[in-house]
Write a protein that holds these residues in place. Sequence first.
Motif, PDB file in Angstrom:
ATOM      1  N   MET A   1       0.827  -1.188   0.000  1.00 25.98           N
ATOM      2  CA  MET A   1       0.000   0.000   0.000  1.00 25.98           C
ATOM      3  C   MET A   1       0.873   1.254   0.000  1.00 25.98           C
ATOM      4  SD  MET A   1      -3.101  -1.191   0.057  1.00 25.98           S
ATOM      5  CE  MET A   1      -3.896   0.385   0.286  1.00 25.98           C
TER       6      MET A   1
ATOM      7  N   LYS B   1       1.731   5.226   1.001  1.00 26.72           N
ATOM      8  CA  LYS B   1       1.761   5.828   2.333  1.00 26.72           C
ATOM      9  C   LYS B   1       0.723   6.928   2.512  1.00 26.72           C
ATOM     10  CE  LYS B   1       6.569   4.631   3.203  1.00 26.72           C
ATOM     11  NZ  LYS B   1       7.941   5.091   3.580  1.00 26.72           N
TER      12      LYS B   1
ATOM     13  N   GLU C   1      -2.554   7.892   3.806  1.00 29.08           N
ATOM     14  CA  GLU C   1      -3.495   7.360   4.796  1.00 29.08           C
ATOM     15  C   GLU C   1      -4.918   7.370   4.279  1.00 29.08           C
ATOM     16  OE1 GLU C   1      -5.292   6.004   8.354  1.00 29.08           O
ATOM     17  OE2 GLU C   1      -3.168   5.962   7.745  1.00 29.08           O
TER      18      GLU C   1
ATOM     19  N   VAL D   1      -5.637   4.542   1.876  1.00 31.45           N
ATOM     20  CA  VAL D   1      -5.751   3.279   2.606  1.00 31.45           C
ATOM     21  C   VAL D   1      -7.104   3.191   3.303  1.00 31.45           C
ATOM     22  CG1 VAL D   1      -4.775   1.891   4.469  1.00 31.45           C
ATOM     23  CG2 VAL D   1      -3.255   3.097   2.892  1.00 31.45           C
TER      24      VAL D   1
ATOM     25  N   ASN E   1      -9.826   2.293   0.811  1.00 33.17           N
ATOM     26  CA  ASN E   1      -9.789   0.872   0.477  1.00 33.17           C
ATOM     27  C   ASN E   1     -10.375   0.032   1.613  1.00 33.17           C
ATOM     28  OD1 ASN E   1      -8.519   0.886  -2.136  1.00 33.17           O
ATOM     29  ND2 ASN E   1      -6.610   1.464  -1.142  1.00 33.17           N
ATOM     30  N   HIS E   2     -10.039   0.402   2.839  1.00 33.72           N
ATOM     31  CA  HIS E   2     -10.565  -0.306   4.006  1.00 33.72           C
ATOM     32  C   HIS E   2     -12.087  -0.150   4.074  1.00 33.72           C
ATOM     33  CE1 HIS E   2      -9.600  -1.381   8.482  1.00 33.72           C
ATOM     34  NE2 HIS E   2     -10.378  -2.280   7.894  1.00 33.72           N
TER      35      HIS E   2
ATOM     36  N   PHE F   1      -4.761  -3.266   5.786  1.00 32.17           N
ATOM     37  CA  PHE F   1      -4.983  -1.933   5.229  1.00 32.17           C
ATOM     38  C   PHE F   1      -4.187  -0.943   6.075  1.00 32.17           C
ATOM     39  CE2 PHE F   1      -8.595  -4.508   4.030  1.00 32.17           C
ATOM     40  CZ  PHE F   1      -8.710  -4.235   2.680  1.00 32.17           C
ATOM     41  N   LYS F   2      -2.880  -0.890   5.792  1.00 28.74           N
ATOM     42  CA  LYS F   2      -1.952  -0.027   6.507  1.00 28.74           C
ATOM     43  C   LYS F   2      -1.082   0.701   5.503  1.00 28.74           C
ATOM     44  CE  LYS F   2      -1.333  -2.636  10.833  1.00 28.74           C
ATOM     45  NZ  LYS F   2      -0.336  -3.323  11.691  1.00 28.74           N
ATOM     46  N   PRO F   3      -0.834   1.999   5.711  1.00 32.64           N
ATOM     47  CA  PRO F   3       0.042   2.733   4.784  1.00 32.64           C
ATOM     48  C   PRO F   3       1.447   2.145   4.762  1.00 32.64           C
ATOM     49  CG  PRO F   3      -1.190   4.248   6.183  1.00 32.64           C
ATOM     50  CD  PRO F   3      -1.395   2.884   6.753  1.00 32.64           C
TER      51      PRO F   3
ATOM     52  N   ASN G   1      -0.332  -5.535   1.381  1.00 27.68           N
ATOM     53  CA  ASN G   1      -1.761  -5.764   1.547  1.00 27.68           C
ATOM     54  C   ASN G   1      -2.060  -7.216   1.941  1.00 27.68           C
ATOM     55  OD1 ASN G   1      -4.479  -6.307  -0.621  1.00 27.68           O
ATOM     56  ND2 ASN G   1      -4.656  -5.142   1.263  1.00 27.68           N
TER      57      ASN G   1
END
Length: 843
Positions: free
Chosen positions: A410, A412, A414, A417, A420-421, A463-465, A469
Amino acid sequence: MPNRAPTSEKSSAPAVGTKRPFAVDALHLGVLSAFAVAQPLFDLLGNRPEFFAVRRSAPIDMWLLVAVLFLLLPLPLILLEAVARLAHQRLQRMVHGLLCAALITAIALPPLERLLDTGPWPVLCLALLLGVAGAVAIDRLRAARTLLSVMGPLVLVFPAVFLLRPGIGKILRPSEVETAAATRIGTTPIVVLIFDEIPVTSLLAGPNEIDAVRYPNFAALADRATWHRHAMTVSDFTVLAVPAILTGRLPDGPRLPIAPDHPESLFTLLGESYTMNVHESVTQVCPATLCTESGPGEGLAGRLRSLFSDLRLLYLHMLIPEEWTTSLPPVNQNWMLFANRDDWLSDWKQRGRGDRGAQVERLIDGIRPTEVGVLHLMHVLLPHPPFEYLPSGQFYSLEGNVVGLKNGKMVKDEWAVVQNHQRHLLQLGYVDRLLGEIVTRLEEAGLWDPAVVVVTADHGAAFKPGVFNRRVGRANFAEVLTVPLLIKAPGQREGRLDQRPAATIDILPTIADLAGIEIPWEVDGVSFADPATPGRERITIVPHRKPMEEPREIPVDALVTAELEAFSTLEARFGRVEDGGRELFRVGPRRALIGRLAGEFARGAPTDFRYQPNLPYNGLDVEPGGPIVPAHLSGRLVDGEVSEPVELVVVVNGRVAAMTTSWSFAPDHFSAIVDPEAFRAGVNDVEVFALGDVRDKDPGATLRPVPAAAPSPVVGLSEKGLHGVETWAVGPIRWTDGDAEITVAVRRARPPRRLRLTLASTGPDGCRLRLSANGTRLLDSRLEPIGNGETWSTTLDLDGVAFGTRLTVGIKSDTFLPSQRNKDSPDPRRLGVALTGFELLDD
């Protein structure tokens, strides 16, 4: 001094009047084509035989693939050169040089991109220089031509090595699988539902509580089954994780997800004693002798069409520098059909539950009352991307792939992300709805109470910058490895929380134990139906890499701790459930503004840029309760300098419906998810504003209108005979090909009263125009030519038209060639009329 006769040196380049054998030039094109196209694809696919396994490729598919890549691909180039040779030798030599230069450039591009860190343009320029230099060398140097000729027989190694790969050999020579049925077997119904990509944290409302508002059917199942709270997958890769569930064994070695590589599985355990209602999306672990859907799913033509469509995109991703592939459909987020969402006009038209929802419907259709043993099993790619379904089951987007995913990691950003989450959680709501439908059908068929029912997932997702994934690592292992696992025993009516850490390889032994079946082979899993079974202290993980990594073990305590941190992130992003789950639509910067009337805000000056939506909202008739609702507004900010992220406000029918910010990694791109409740029946007003100065605690704000770039003048749920959008003096237009149809959704209870059609051109000599609606003739008239910059409009009554839920308008006209208007026009199309407007009116 006496005159000395000039010495002559023998040139390595052939004289202009000397003909090289055409067969030699053809051979050289074949060799270069093999190095430029065939070899890279053979190498890529030979290392990934699962590419063929998941699409159920037959041996004939493989032989045809080799024939096309190795033999047929250079044929158009050779024919082109042959035509040039017939015209003139010099022309043939020129064409040969250009083709050689292009192929050498293609050969050079990928390695240069890997070696140089200079951006795409220097890489392309250097590759072009090498291409031109190589073409000149082939033309001028006999040594270069001799080298290519010698390499002719050597390139036969490429298809040979590909076909001899062990994984490819399994596709070419499929073997029969014997059933290894248990010696003691009953008639207990068995239901196994494997969803794809669900981290258990996505379902939580608390540390040991499933969110009953967002996911009521998962929560209801937990109240009637045993919830194995700390269940973990054994692999982050579907083709390893699903077979592990079905065999009870850890993945080992380069096995394909097919029956010959997994001859001892749940399917062969039950053997011919059980009826099979099996639907595998990616794997083929069930032998074709037991499960008809495990054979090739499509006919040869369909399989080849999807195969070569996907290979085209794979090759473009390999060839083109990565910075220039952003406009291509991604090839790392789905198993196949990479390009089936290229064009919203061709794909928006036949949506509803789509292929994945239809797979669930086929499973449900196969659930019937029975007194014999039956296995109902499904692995469905949900809530796996593409993200395209709302919790209601409505289809809402043609851009469902994970935004900002680069090489599996992913970005960076935020906010990217978070979006997407958000879309993952919304699609998980659709999974919950499907789960409820399956349970209801089992109850209706009288199978729920006596059955063993298993609900789980192959793996999770993070789902983290700046984090992978799906590829498991130190920063994401809790989200990727923890999965839901709910198992209902026969006759079980009360829910139970089992805190013992378990693995997905324990599912098969537990099923067998609950159904009273003995497993006649060794398994790595254990039965958690036995209360005395201790929980696992460590989980063995088998990552999927090339080459295969050694399994590693992760302490369960570390997983549990990291999982709680992941749940805290979920809660911080989306808050607790307060409004029936609608808060999933109220995310983003300054989300407190969502729901307010746009008239409450001060208006500033319009921006110097415009927005170009990917889907032209303002032309769509919306059925809020229909199968399709356009809840995803995305597009570009164009015609202005946009170098920094811009805060945007989406207003639907006068009310703020979404807040968003353009991406930091692509400031001219934006995306927003609109609550479908913001739409009204019929045509909706959608506006975009840039947010002016606003303080966090200040209820006031300034909205700067962002003008809409010209959208498509004609939008239908389905259409044929219409060309793409073009810009004329009157704005955007779309030509027909002389026989067009536009289908739109209408309300049966309140059908439209009139149709308004606006034309910008009828051709240089005018034309005869015939309009119909659902087969009823509306107009048959002769129209005069329309001048440049002018339009012609007509409004027609629809009183005599028979309506259902769709209205199909037919537009037939005479046609002309653009060269009749402008003799220098290179446009080869045969055109009918040019449309600028298409409206259905209620009054």
